[in-house]
Design an enzyme around this catalytic site. Structure first.
Site, mmCIF file in Angstrom:
data_model
loop_
_atom_site.group_PDB
_atom_site.id
_atom_site.type_symbol
_atom_site.label_atom_id
_atom_site.label_comp_id
_atom_site.label_asym_id
_atom_site.label_seq_id
_atom_site.Cartn_x
_atom_site.Cartn_y
_atom_site.Cartn_z
ATOM 1 C CB CYS A 241 -1.988 1.548 6.189
ATOM 2 S SG CYS A 241 -1.628 0.755 4.602
ATOM 3 C CG HIS B 118 -1.980 -1.017 1.205
ATOM 4 N ND1 HIS B 118 -3.058 -0.959 2.045
ATOM 5 C CD2 HIS B 118 -2.142 -2.133 0.443
ATOM 6 C CE1 HIS B 118 -3.857 -1.988 1.809
ATOM 7 N NE2 HIS B 118 -3.314 -2.727 0.838
ATOM 8 C CB CYS C 45 -6.538 -0.479 5.215
ATOM 9 S SG CYS C 45 -4.833 -1.087 5.131
ATOM 10 C CD GLU D 106 -2.033 4.188 3.227
ATOM 11 O OE1 GLU D 106 -3.211 4.482 3.483
ATOM 12 O OE2 GLU D 106 -1.718 3.329 2.370
#
Length: 144
Positions: free
Chosen positions: A87, A54, A84, A56
């Site tokens: 993260c 992801h 999410c 992040e």
């Protein structure tokens, strides 16, 4: 020159556009410390065949490598979509000082799971919210 939250969120949106062009879910991220950009990333889960890639997580890793330490104190992350749960956990452990979120994710965001970031992390939401929401909506509309 001092830049504001909108400036950095626009850079995060540019990263989200890169993800969109690659067929990735269009989330972009920028990490800044003392008006210096330390990382600019976007989702790479499809490209890297890695569910943890992801934006992040990519930014946390890049920033930690750049500063030579795992704690992102005095850093601000600008992210186009609410992180999410995965993260949020990474952000918690990084002890990042501030997270600025564009659009909220009512279905998969960490807040909908009842989680919080590190107690010392300041969270700002709604920066360029309409633009951040629009890129996500456009992406999923075009995939159907």
């Amino acid at each position: 020159m001092i830049f504001d939250d909108n400036y950095y969120m626009r850079l995060a949106l540019a990263e989200a556009e890169k993800a969109y062009e690659l067929g990735e879910i269009p989330v972009g991220c920028v990490v800044v410390a003392h008006d210096r950009i330390l990382a600019k990333t976007h989702n790479l889960t499809e490209q890297l065949v890695d569910v943890t890639a992801h934006a992040e997580v990519q930014s946390i890793s890049a920033t930690a490598h750049h500063i030579g330490g795992k704690y992102l104190k005095n850093c601000t992350m600008y992210v186009t979509l609410e992180p999410c749960v995965m993260c949020a956990g990474a952000l918690y452990w990084s002890q990042i000082s501030r997270v600025v979120i564009g659009a909220m994710d009512e279905k998969r965001g960490y807040q909908s799971a009842g989680l919080q970031l590190h107690p010392k992390t300041e969270v700002t939401t709604g920066v360029l919210q309409d633009e951040c929401r629009a890129i996500m909506q456009d992406f999923f509309k075009n995939r159907r």
